[in-house]
Design an enzyme around this catalytic site. Structure first.
Site, PDB file in Angstrom:
ATOM      1  CG  HIS A 268      20.391  10.954 -37.427  1.00 37.00           C
ATOM      2  ND1 HIS A 268      20.724  10.887 -38.765  1.00 37.00           N
ATOM      3  CD2 HIS A 268      19.519  11.968 -37.306  1.00 37.00           C
ATOM      4  CE1 HIS A 268      20.086  11.846 -39.423  1.00 37.00           C
ATOM      5  NE2 HIS A 268      19.345  12.515 -38.553  1.00 37.00           N
TER       6      HIS A 268
ATOM      7  CD  GLU B 237      22.457   7.675 -38.962  1.00 37.77           C
ATOM      8  OE1 GLU B 237      21.573   7.098 -38.294  1.00 37.77           O
ATOM      9  OE2 GLU B 237      22.304   8.812 -39.467  1.00 37.77           O
TER      10      GLU B 237
ATOM     11  CB  CYS C 279      15.899  11.336 -39.293  1.00 34.22           C
ATOM     12  SG  CYS C 279      15.628  12.971 -38.606  1.00 34.22           S
TER      13      CYS C 279
HETATM   14  N1  GLN Z   1      14.167  17.959 -40.776  1.00 38.24           N
HETATM   15  C1  GLN Z   1      14.381  16.976 -41.807  1.00 38.24           C
HETATM   16  C2  GLN Z   1      13.148  16.825 -42.676  1.00 38.24           C
HETATM   17  O1  GLN Z   1      12.131  17.306 -42.363  1.00 38.24           O
HETATM   18  C3  GLN Z   1      14.773  15.640 -41.235  1.00 38.24           C
HETATM   19  C4  GLN Z   1      16.063  15.764 -40.497  1.00 38.24           C
HETATM   20  C5  GLN Z   1      16.912  14.541 -40.497  1.00 38.24           C
HETATM   21  O2  GLN Z   1      16.734  13.603 -41.284  1.00 38.24           O
HETATM   22  N2  GLN Z   1      17.883  14.568 -39.630  1.00 38.24           N
HETATM   23  O3  GLN Z   1      13.172  16.197 -43.662  1.00 38.24           O
END
Ligand code: GLN
Length: 202
Positions: free
Chosen positions: A177, A179, A83
């Site tokens: 995610h 995890e 992410c």
């Molecule tokens: N929206 C976050 C970003 O742009 C990422 C979200 C996440 O890591 N769950 O950094």
């Protein structure tokens, strides 16, 4: 080559690093928290967790992580970005443009699913190199989308028509995610990458 016994650090500046450490330890890895760049020494691999990439960038500035991370990646030791971590690994970030490590030849659009789909869970497909496609539950939280992949980048997973796991050599990116759901298939794959890279170095 399971990767059990490998030392895989989790960047612990911000975000849900503890959840990654639990999964990796469950697979037999040693998993030190990395809060200072000097703690990268001696690691076989690194996880950059999800969180908020803008905050992560500020902390990486404050703790002087950019150069050490560049060097870590250049040394061929695997890095897994999930992410916000995937956003950091990209070579181009949109919505808006922001600094990134430029390690993977992908373009990533932040917060790409819009407000309606801020967070969702979906079944996706994952194809580890060790073989066999599996269906896994994927948790997306204000997730980015990979909107471009260079020729050297391989898609290892999809959900709802998007590539959600991508690999380029020793670099692995997941827009969700892994995890947070049961089953540790993606982490296991990363540990296999880490073990293979360590074997190649020795
Ligand atoms: N929206 C976050 C970003 O742009 C990422 C979200 C996440 O890591 N769950 O950094």
């Amino acid at each position: 080559m399971s990767g059990a016994g490998s030392a895989v650090g989790v960047l612990a500046l911000q975000g849900d690093f503890e959840a990654h450490a639990r999964v990796l330890r469950g697979l037999g890895a040693r998993c030190p928290a990395v809060r200072k760049a000097g703690q990268l020494d001696g690691l076989d691999g690194l996880v950059i967790p999800g969180g908020e990439s803008t905050t992560l960038i500020k902390l990486m500035d404050a703790f002087d992580f950019w150069e050490p991370l560049d060097a870590f990646i250049a040394s061929g030791r695997p890095v897994f970005g999930t992410c916000a971590g995937a956003i950091l690994l990209a070579s181009e970030v949109l919505n808006p443009e922001q600094r990134c490590l430029g390690a993977m030849d992908i373009t990533v659009e932040r917060n790409s699913y819009g407000r309606q789909l801020d967070s969702f869970e979906g079944a996706g497909r994952f194809r580890p190199h060790s073989g066999g496609e599996t269906e896994i539950e994927m948790v997306f939280i204000r997730a980015p989308r990979i909107t471009r992949m260079g020729a050297g980048v391989e898609a290892l997973g999809e959900c709802r028509g998007d590539t959600v796991v991508a690999r380029q050599g020793g670099l692995l990116a997941a827009t969700f995610h892994p995890e947070l759901s049961a089953g540790a298939q993606v982490h296991r794959h990363f540990l296999e990458m880490t073990a293979a890279a360590a074997a190649g170095r020795s």
